[in-house]
Scaffold this motif. Structure first.
Motif, PDB file in Angstrom:
ATOM      1  N   ASP A 103      -0.772 -59.610  15.011  1.00 38.57           N
ATOM      2  CA  ASP A 103       0.360 -59.203  15.832  1.00 38.57           C
ATOM      3  C   ASP A 103       0.183 -57.813  16.433  1.00 38.57           C
ATOM      4  O   ASP A 103       1.123 -57.217  16.904  1.00 38.57           O
ATOM      5  N   TYR A 142       2.093 -52.863  18.012  1.00 43.09           N
ATOM      6  CA  TYR A 142       2.444 -54.281  17.926  1.00 43.09           C
ATOM      7  C   TYR A 142       2.460 -54.898  19.311  1.00 43.09           C
ATOM      8  O   TYR A 142       2.915 -54.266  20.267  1.00 43.09           O
ATOM      9  N   THR A 145       5.111 -54.517  22.352  1.00 41.06           N
ATOM     10  CA  THR A 145       5.722 -53.187  22.329  1.00 41.06           C
ATOM     11  C   THR A 145       4.797 -52.229  23.076  1.00 41.06           C
ATOM     12  O   THR A 145       3.592 -52.455  23.143  1.00 41.06           O
ATOM     13  N   ASN A 181      10.709 -52.410  23.683  1.00 45.27           N
ATOM     14  CA  ASN A 181      10.464 -51.946  22.312  1.00 45.27           C
ATOM     15  C   ASN A 181       9.164 -51.171  22.254  1.00 45.27           C
ATOM     16  O   ASN A 181       8.241 -51.440  23.011  1.00 45.27           O
ATOM     17  N   THR A 183       6.090 -48.969  19.761  1.00 42.38           N
ATOM     18  CA  THR A 183       5.478 -48.588  18.496  1.00 42.38           C
ATOM     19  C   THR A 183       5.207 -47.098  18.609  1.00 42.38           C
ATOM     20  O   THR A 183       4.461 -46.681  19.478  1.00 42.38           O
ATOM     21  N   LYS A 250       9.540 -52.336  11.590  1.00 39.68           N
ATOM     22  CA  LYS A 250      10.849 -52.797  12.043  1.00 39.68           C
ATOM     23  C   LYS A 250      10.755 -53.264  13.488  1.00 39.68           C
ATOM     24  O   LYS A 250       9.774 -53.025  14.173  1.00 39.68           O
ATOM     25  N   LYS A 251      11.810 -53.917  13.937  1.00 37.67           N
ATOM     26  CA  LYS A 251      11.828 -54.444  15.306  1.00 37.67           C
ATOM     27  C   LYS A 251      11.700 -53.316  16.330  1.00 37.67           C
ATOM     28  O   LYS A 251      11.166 -53.513  17.403  1.00 37.67           O
ATOM     29  N   LYS A 318      10.714 -56.628  11.375  1.00 41.31           N
ATOM     30  CA  LYS A 318      10.111 -57.455  12.428  1.00 41.31           C
ATOM     31  C   LYS A 318       9.843 -58.859  11.886  1.00 41.31           C
ATOM     32  O   LYS A 318      10.108 -59.848  12.535  1.00 41.31           O
TER      33      LYS A 318
END
Ligand code: NAG
Ligand code: NAG
Ligand code: NAG
Ligand code: NAG
Ligand code: NAG
Ligand code: NAG
Ligand code: NAG
Ligand code: NAG
Ligand code: NAG
Ligand code: NAG
Ligand code: NAG
Ligand code: NAG
Length: 421
Positions: A103, A142, A145, A181, A183, A250-251, A318
């Motif tokens: 991922d 990720y 992101t 989103n 990272t 986390k998301k 996530k």
């Protein structure tokens, strides 16, 4: 095959050492015009080179008019990876080779080619060739992101130091723009927590979380009493407090920390034993920990060989399902027939993301006479703690002895003195 295009952006520029510092934006598109890489970054180069036998340093930035070279590509399936090649000046180039793993995507290799014949950057250079330096895996994020790192990131290679700053970058784009989103790099997260110096506890503040702000570490877990019955009676007897410490993405791209104390009266236990291995399964709500003990027949010792952990993470994670296992451990070791005891907290590392912390543990496996713990074998941590009072005690005893000897000698002398008079 792939068409590449460079985009420039005007920015508030800062002059440093006479060169212009600015972050620039670059894009790579595939043959259909779909954007697959966007990189917005400031790059600072420092290159050591020879000038008539003397060391010289060239210092420059990636110029805003750097171009996305035709070698750049979105990659095609599994045969070639996405690559961003930025060219500037007289034959200098910086390449970011991307790859995808599970991922995550990363800059698998960073390559910098520089042309020492370019007198505008390398004044009076005596070597004239084009040099190549490279570095493995520098940036990881990720998929889905954008990678964001405002802090400076230094990449040191032979004769070349490259510093990235104010980086926003994304590869494997599906939408033609940066994902919402992100990272965030570890460096930025450290500086965020440094701004909020409210938590004195070093335990939870190390892994910054967004919401709520890092809280103090929870109290020690209560000690639970667990046992397993095998063909010949009780084969595992364990008293311990149990805490799980899981680090997870986390998301929002940040890292979260899940610290969970097992509540003994809500923990169910089971297990099984044979001649050389024993399993203790503890289940608390949605969390399960399996202890795998083994026997070392040559030394007649039992030890913890493995731990399996499975749990459900908070909804902000996530991936909500978490599993970790390690079957090459060697902890909680004692001779069969004796019990292992440790009052100090022990941190059993399952994986880099998962710790099982045990508190006030006493444990015995395989042979348990009369269903009670046998002779105690104290852990090293406790012995070290006990060493201090022993040293202090020994020092005091030594002092008493010295005083006593001094007194006796003194008495003998004065006695002898009386006799001569
Ligand atoms: C690459 O992908 C093609 C089609 O998707 C597949 O047939 C081939 O086996 C893959 N090769 C490798 C090395 O994975
Ligand atoms: C290196 O720089 C020199 C001088 O500017 C130039 O003539 C030469 O073409 C450059 N080499 C490459 C490979 O671009
Ligand atoms: C290059 O060499 C000349 C002659 O030695 C010297 O005057 C000049 O300062 C040097 N330039 C740099 C940038 O070192
Ligand atoms: C970072 O880059 C953005 C544009 O990419 C710019 O607006 C911002 O001012 C830069 N920040 C710093 C600290 O250089
Ligand atoms: C594409 O980007 C837009 C704007 O950022 C966003 O609203 C949309 O949800 C994105 N679509 C996908 C499939 O990510
Ligand atoms: C939890 O794990 C993290 C990461 O390994 C570590 O920094 C932290 O100190 C641990 N906290 C406790 C209470 O064990
Ligand atoms: C982005 O984060 C939000 C909030 O954490 C989440 O609801 C959303 O599913 C995420 N989007 C993607 C594409 O991962
Ligand atoms: C523990 O179990 C009791 C009943 O046995 C229940 O009332 C309580 O809510 C449980 N506590 C937790 C934290 O699950
Ligand atoms: C149970 O005891 C018997 C007889 O002492 C022994 O042969 C056997 O290995 C024992 N089994 C276990 C699981 O300890
Ligand atoms: C048993 O212990 C000895 C001595 O510590 C060690 O060399 C050996 O590898 C151990 N055997 C197993 C199966 O763990
Ligand atoms: C622990 O996890 C490993 C890897 O997932 C698995 O092979 C093993 O069977 C598990 N052990 C137990 C006792 O569930
Ligand atoms: C094992 O656990 C059961 C259930 O809690 C308990 O009744 C029993 O006394 C325990 N046995 C020992 C030896 O502790």
């Amino acid at each position: 095959m792939a068409r590449a295009q460079g985009a420039r952006r005007l920015l508030a520029a800062a002059a440093l050492l006479g060169f212009l510092q600015a972050s620039s934006s670059f894009e790579v598109k595939d043959s259909s015009g779909k954007v697959c890489i966007i990189a917005d970054l400031t790059v600072d180069f420092s290159v050591e080179y020879k000038s008539r036998g003397q060391k010289e340093f060239a210092h420059f930035f990636l110029p805003q008019n750097a171009t996305v070279e035709p070698q750049s590509s979105c990659g095609s399936g599994n045969t070639s990876h996405p690559i961003l090649v930025l060219g500037f000046g007289a034959g200098h180039s910086l390449s970011l080779n991307f790859s995808e793993l599970a991922d995550k995507y990363q800059v698998e290799e960073l390559v910098f080619h520089y042309n020492l014949s370019d007198a505008t950057l390398f004044h009076n250079s005596t070597a004239g060739e084009v040099k190549r330096v490279s570095h493995k895996t520098i940036i990881q994020a990720y998929v889905g992101t954008k990678y964001r790192c405002i802090s400076s990131k230094h990449v040191n290679m032979k004769n070349v130091n490259i510093t990235f700053s104010n980086v926003t970058l994304e590869a494997y784009l599906t939408n033609g723009t940066f994902s919402m989103n992100k990272t965030e790099c570890a460096e930025d997260m450290v500086s965020t927590t440094a701004v909020a110096p409210t938590t004195p506890k070093q335990t939870t503040s190390q892994v910054p979380t967004t919401s709520p702000a890092p809280t103090a570490s929870p109290p020690n877990p209560a000690v639970g009493k667990y046992n397993v019955t095998g063909p010949n009676g009780t084969c595992v007897l364990a008293y311990m407090g149990l805490q799980l410490n899981i680090t997870y993405p986390k998301k929002d791209g940040k890292m979260g920390l899940d610290l969970l104390n097992f509540i003994p009266h809500n923990t169910t236990f089971s297990g099984r034993c044979d001649n050389t291995s024993a399993f203790l399964n503890l289940t608390f709500e949605k969390t399960r920990v399996i202890f795998h003990f083994a026997l070392n027949a040559s030394t007649e010792k039992f030890f913890l060989q493995g731990l399996n952990v499975s749990t459900t993470l908070p909804s902000e994670a996530k991936v909500p399902k978490f599993e970790a296992s390690n079957n090459s451990m060697s902890d909680l070791r004692a001779t069969v027939g004796n019990s292992y005891k440790c009052s100090a907290e022990e941190n059993l590392q399952v994986t880099k993301d998962a710790l099982v912390n045990v508190f006030d543990v006493q444990i015995q496996v395989f042979k348990i006479d009369g269903d009670k713990f046998g002779a105690v074998e104290e852990c090293q941590l406790d012995e070290n703690n006990m060493l201090i009072p022993i040293i202090v005690g020994a020092a005091l005893a030594g002092l008493v002895l010295i005083v006593l000897i001094a007194y006796l000698i003194g008495r003998k002398r004065s006695h002898a003195g009386y006799q001569t008079i």
